[in-house]
Structures are given as structure tokens and as C-alpha cells.
Motif scaffolding. Structure first.
Motif, PDB file in Angstrom:
ATOM      1  N   VAL A 126     -12.442   0.638  -1.583  1.00 53.16           N
ATOM      2  CA  VAL A 126     -11.633  -0.417  -0.962  1.00 53.16           C
ATOM      3  C   VAL A 126     -12.457  -1.664  -0.657  1.00 53.16           C
ATOM      4  N   PRO A 127     -13.661  -1.564  -0.061  1.00 58.15           N
ATOM      5  CA  PRO A 127     -14.432  -2.808   0.183  1.00 58.15           C
ATOM      6  C   PRO A 127     -14.703  -3.594  -1.094  1.00 58.15           C
ATOM      7  N   LEU A 128     -14.991  -2.888  -2.181  1.00 56.76           N
ATOM      8  CA  LEU A 128     -15.221  -3.581  -3.454  1.00 56.76           C
ATOM      9  C   LEU A 128     -13.935  -4.236  -3.946  1.00 56.76           C
ATOM     10  N   ALA A 129     -12.809  -3.521  -3.791  1.00 53.35           N
ATOM     11  CA  ALA A 129     -11.525  -4.091  -4.206  1.00 53.35           C
ATOM     12  C   ALA A 129     -11.171  -5.319  -3.378  1.00 53.35           C
ATOM     13  N   ILE A 130     -11.559  -5.314  -2.105  1.00 53.60           N
ATOM     14  CA  ILE A 130     -11.308  -6.480  -1.253  1.00 53.60           C
ATOM     15  C   ILE A 130     -12.070  -7.699  -1.774  1.00 53.60           C
ATOM     16  N   LEU A 131     -13.320  -7.464  -2.210  1.00 54.83           N
ATOM     17  CA  LEU A 131     -14.108  -8.568  -2.761  1.00 54.83           C
ATOM     18  C   LEU A 131     -13.451  -9.137  -4.014  1.00 54.83           C
ATOM     19  N   TRP A 132     -12.863  -8.278  -4.810  1.00 57.64           N
ATOM     20  CA  TRP A 132     -12.238  -8.728  -6.054  1.00 57.64           C
ATOM     21  C   TRP A 132     -10.870  -9.351  -5.828  1.00 57.64           C
ATOM     22  N   LEU A 133     -10.046  -8.669  -5.022  1.00 61.46           N
ATOM     23  CA  LEU A 133      -8.624  -9.013  -4.939  1.00 61.46           C
ATOM     24  C   LEU A 133      -8.177  -9.497  -3.571  1.00 61.46           C
ATOM     25  N   GLY A 134      -9.053  -9.383  -2.561  1.00 63.89           N
ATOM     26  CA  GLY A 134      -8.665  -9.779  -1.217  1.00 63.89           C
ATOM     27  C   GLY A 134      -7.887  -8.681  -0.509  1.00 63.89           C
ATOM     28  N   VAL A 135      -7.488  -8.982   0.712  1.00 64.86           N
ATOM     29  CA  VAL A 135      -6.729  -8.030   1.519  1.00 64.86           C
ATOM     30  C   VAL A 135      -5.251  -8.161   1.180  1.00 64.86           C
ATOM     31  N   GLY A 136      -4.604  -7.042   0.856  1.00 57.66           N
ATOM     32  CA  GLY A 136      -3.171  -7.119   0.580  1.00 57.66           C
ATOM     33  C   GLY A 136      -2.706  -6.164  -0.488  1.00 57.66           C
ATOM     34  N   THR A 137      -1.610  -6.543  -1.119  1.00 55.20           N
ATOM     35  CA  THR A 137      -0.908  -5.660  -2.040  1.00 55.20           C
ATOM     36  C   THR A 137      -1.733  -5.305  -3.268  1.00 55.20           C
ATOM     37  N   GLU A 138      -2.439  -6.273  -3.836  1.00 57.60           N
ATOM     38  CA  GLU A 138      -3.177  -6.015  -5.070  1.00 57.60           C
ATOM     39  C   GLU A 138      -4.235  -4.935  -4.868  1.00 57.60           C
ATOM     40  N   THR A 139      -4.929  -4.987  -3.735  1.00 54.42           N
ATOM     41  CA  THR A 139      -5.948  -3.976  -3.463  1.00 54.42           C
ATOM     42  C   THR A 139      -5.326  -2.598  -3.315  1.00 54.42           C
ATOM     43  N   ALA A 140      -4.226  -2.497  -2.583  1.00 55.62           N
ATOM     44  CA  ALA A 140      -3.557  -1.208  -2.407  1.00 55.62           C
ATOM     45  C   ALA A 140      -3.077  -0.650  -3.742  1.00 55.62           C
ATOM     46  N   ILE A 141      -2.522  -1.502  -4.594  1.00 58.05           N
ATOM     47  CA  ILE A 141      -2.052  -1.055  -5.907  1.00 58.05           C
ATOM     48  C   ILE A 141      -3.220  -0.552  -6.748  1.00 58.05           C
ATOM     49  N   LEU A 142      -4.347  -1.256  -6.713  1.00 52.20           N
ATOM     50  CA  LEU A 142      -5.515  -0.834  -7.483  1.00 52.20           C
ATOM     51  C   LEU A 142      -6.008   0.539  -7.037  1.00 52.20           C
ATOM     52  N   ILE A 143      -6.062   0.779  -5.731  1.00 50.09           N
ATOM     53  CA  ILE A 143      -6.538   2.065  -5.226  1.00 50.09           C
ATOM     54  C   ILE A 143      -5.576   3.183  -5.615  1.00 50.09           C
ATOM     55  N   VAL A 144      -4.276   2.929  -5.507  1.00 43.80           N
ATOM     56  CA  VAL A 144      -3.289   3.932  -5.929  1.00 43.80           C
ATOM     57  C   VAL A 144      -3.434   4.215  -7.425  1.00 43.80           C
ATOM     58  N   PHE A 145      -3.596   3.166  -8.215  1.00 44.95           N
ATOM     59  CA  PHE A 145      -3.754   3.318  -9.660  1.00 44.95           C
ATOM     60  C   PHE A 145      -4.954   4.191 -10.001  1.00 44.95           C
ATOM     61  N   LEU A 146      -6.100   3.900  -9.391  1.00 46.46           N
ATOM     62  CA  LEU A 146      -7.316   4.665  -9.685  1.00 46.46           C
ATOM     63  C   LEU A 146      -7.194   6.112  -9.232  1.00 46.46           C
ATOM     64  N   ILE A 215      -7.423   0.113   5.737  1.00 48.57           N
ATOM     65  CA  ILE A 215      -8.627  -0.716   5.667  1.00 48.57           C
ATOM     66  C   ILE A 215      -8.322  -2.137   5.217  1.00 48.57           C
ATOM     67  N   ALA A 216      -7.415  -2.275   4.238  1.00 49.26           N
ATOM     68  CA  ALA A 216      -7.297  -3.554   3.534  1.00 49.26           C
ATOM     69  C   ALA A 216      -5.873  -4.065   3.482  1.00 49.26           C
ATOM     70  N   SER A 217      -5.190  -4.076   4.625  1.00 45.49           N
ATOM     71  CA  SER A 217      -3.829  -4.591   4.612  1.00 45.49           C
ATOM     72  C   SER A 217      -3.450  -5.075   6.000  1.00 45.49           C
ATOM     73  N   ASN A 218      -2.555  -6.036   6.043  1.00 40.37           N
ATOM     74  CA  ASN A 218      -1.983  -6.488   7.305  1.00 40.37           C
ATOM     75  C   ASN A 218      -0.488  -6.194   7.364  1.00 40.37           C
ATOM     76  N   GLU A 219      -0.039  -5.279   6.501  1.00 42.09           N
ATOM     77  CA  GLU A 219       1.336  -4.808   6.497  1.00 42.09           C
ATOM     78  C   GLU A 219       1.381  -3.482   5.769  1.00 42.09           C
ATOM     79  N   GLY A 220       2.503  -2.768   5.898  1.00 46.57           N
ATOM     80  CA  GLY A 220       2.616  -1.439   5.306  1.00 46.57           C
ATOM     81  C   GLY A 220       2.462  -0.351   6.357  1.00 46.57           C
ATOM     82  N   VAL A 221       2.786   0.885   5.987  1.00 48.14           N
ATOM     83  CA  VAL A 221       2.766   1.968   6.965  1.00 48.14           C
ATOM     84  C   VAL A 221       1.349   2.290   7.428  1.00 48.14           C
ATOM     85  N   GLY A 222       0.374   2.188   6.523  1.00 46.19           N
ATOM     86  CA  GLY A 222      -1.003   2.433   6.939  1.00 46.19           C
ATOM     87  C   GLY A 222      -1.456   1.454   8.000  1.00 46.19           C
ATOM     88  N   PHE A 223      -1.100   0.199   7.813  1.00 42.27           N
ATOM     89  CA  PHE A 223      -1.427  -0.819   8.820  1.00 42.27           C
ATOM     90  C   PHE A 223      -0.734  -0.511  10.142  1.00 42.27           C
TER      91      PHE A 223
END
Length: 266
Positions: A126-146, A215-223
């Protein structure tokens, strides 16, 4: 296959259908009832009720969140992230698994990559994804995908390796181009195994989603889980946990229902 289905396999021929349904209900829901009972006993005794609210308090909080609609926008966002990440993993995983099974160069390229990335906890990315995509939907989608990719790749790969060679030879004798064989012959032959891989990936998708949103969202159930936990609103925190668990449960059950009908049609 659920725990209840497994236990009832041997009863199908010898037990009347009404009895089977009652037994299915018992095997399916008794473990949950035991869990709720143990939870109720521990709340306020072994664990302070402030930290571990009773299941009845949590149930009331779940009802409140659903009636007021406070959790629904976050749930919608989370389900969107799960859906997109899982869909991408299905497309890439099936093509990659079949490609690795049918082409040695493709297998040589991607086998090492998958072997290296899979043992890594996806939350650690997730920290690496944040550097690439920032905090938000794109990072969450990438982690789910992987997180969902490997079960689908492995099921597709193993099934594609076991495809009857006579089917491929028959397609070649009928003049089918080599590049069409994976799409027209191999993937349809591996369809049941692909469905199994997707079934395995669905709960993984929800686990990865919550990890990413913590870790990387300001919305969603995890947040929401993190937010309620930080302010000490543990009843609401558990309520959101119950809601996302129920969403994952119904997603799996709905998929199993659709899978049975797809296999029947194919």
C-alpha cells in the motif's frame, strides 16, 4: 462448496429432501449462533463491554447505520472498488494463466514475477501504491487486483495444462488459426476451473479492500472502521465490520448461485 454442502454430500441419496433442508440450515447457521453466544458471554465479563460491545448492541448499531444511510455511500464506494479490482484480475488472470500454460516463453517471463510478488502481504504494498497512485480509489483497486490475481492465474493455468490435446488437434485440423485456439478452445474447456478461481478470489478481494482502505483512503468501509476506532466508537466500528462481512457473505453466496447455473448451461 460450503461447509454445510460438504457435510451433506453423503446424505443426498438416503435422506428425504425436507430433512436435508433442515440439516443444511442447522449446519450452515449453528456455527454462527455459537459464535454469537460466545461473543455475548465474553462481552462485559472476559472483555469490558466498552471495548467489546454485545452482539445485540452491535445489531442495533447496524440497523441505525442502515436506516440513517450513513454507511451506504461508503459501502457503495467499497463495492465499486472490489468489483473493478476483481474484474481486472479475472481478465488478466485468465489470459495470463492460459498464456503461461500454452506458451513456454510466457511462462518463463511471468512465473518468476508471480512467485516473487505473491508471498508479499498486499498491505505491505500500500505505501508503494500511494506513491504511484495517491490516496484513494486507484490504490484500493490495485491492491484488490494484486491480491485476487494468483488464485485465478493458478486455476486457469492448471486447467489449461490439462485440456485434452485431441480438442486442440481437432481445431487445428479444421483450419483454426493458432492464435484463436486459446480463446475458442482452451478457455471454454477450462471454464469450470476459472469459475472456481473466481470463487476463491471473492473473499480475498474483501480482505484486501479493507486492508487498503485502512491505510490509503478517506472513504469506504475500511476508512469508517478506522475512524470509529480512533474516536472510541467501538459499537459503530463493530457494526461496520458486520456490514462488510455480510456484504462479502452475500457476494459469495450470490456468485455460487450464479456459478451453478452457468455450469449447468455450459
Amino acid at each position: 462448496m460450503s461447509y454445510a454442502d460438504f457435510r451433506l454430500d453423503g446424505l443426498e441419496e438416503s435422506v428425504p429432501e425436507p430433512v436435508q433442508r433442515i440439516a443444511w440450515f442447522v449446519f450452515e447457521w449453528i456455527p454462527l449462533a455459537i459464535l454469537v453466544g460466545v461473543w455475548e458471554l465474553m462481552s462485559g465479563t472476559v472483555v469490558p463491554s466498552v471495548v467489546l460491545p454485545s452482539p445485540f448492541e452491535v445489531g442495533a448499531a447496524v440497523w441505525e447505520l442502515l436506516v440513517t444511510g450513513d454507511v451506504l455511500p461508503h459501502l457503495q464506494i467499497s463495492l465499486y472498488r472490489v468489483g473493478v479490482g476483481l474484474a481486472l484480475s479475472i481478465v488478466v488472470g485468465v489470459l495470463l494463466g492460459v498464456g503461461m500454460a500454452r506458451s513456454q516463453p510466457v511462462e518463463n517471463v511471468f512465473e518468476v514475477f508471480l512467485a516473487l510478488i505473491y508471498p508479499i502481504p498486499k498491505a505491505a504494498l500500500v505505501p508503494l501504491a500511494i506513491l504511484w497512485l495517491g490516496v484513494g480509489t486507484e490504490t484500493a483497486i490495485l491492491i484488490v487486483f494484486l491480491a485476487c490475481l494468483l488464485p485465478i492465474v493458478l486455476n486457469s493455468y492448471n486447467a489449461a495444462q490439462d485440456v485434452d490435446q485431441n480438442l486442440i488437434w481437432s481445431a487445428q485440423m479444421m483450419g483454426m488459426p493458432s492464435w484463436k485456439i486459446p480463446l475458442k478452445v482452451v478457455i471454454p474447456a477450462t471454464f469450470p476451473s476459472i469459475l472456481t478461481g473466481i470463487r476463491q478470489a471473492i473473499p480475498i478481494a474483501f480482505i484486501a479492500l479493507v486492508s487498503a482502505e485502512l491505510i490509503a483512503s478517506n472513504e469506504g468501509v475500511g476508512f469508517e472502521i478506522l475512524r470509529y476506532g480512533e474516536v472510541g466508537a467501538y459499537t459503530l466500528m463493530f457494526a461496520v465490520l458486520v456490514i462488510i462481512s455480510a456484504a462479502a457473505f452475500f457476494a459469495v453466496r450470490g456468485y455460487e448461485w450464479a456459478e451453478r447455473r452457468l455450469i449447468r448451461w455450459t
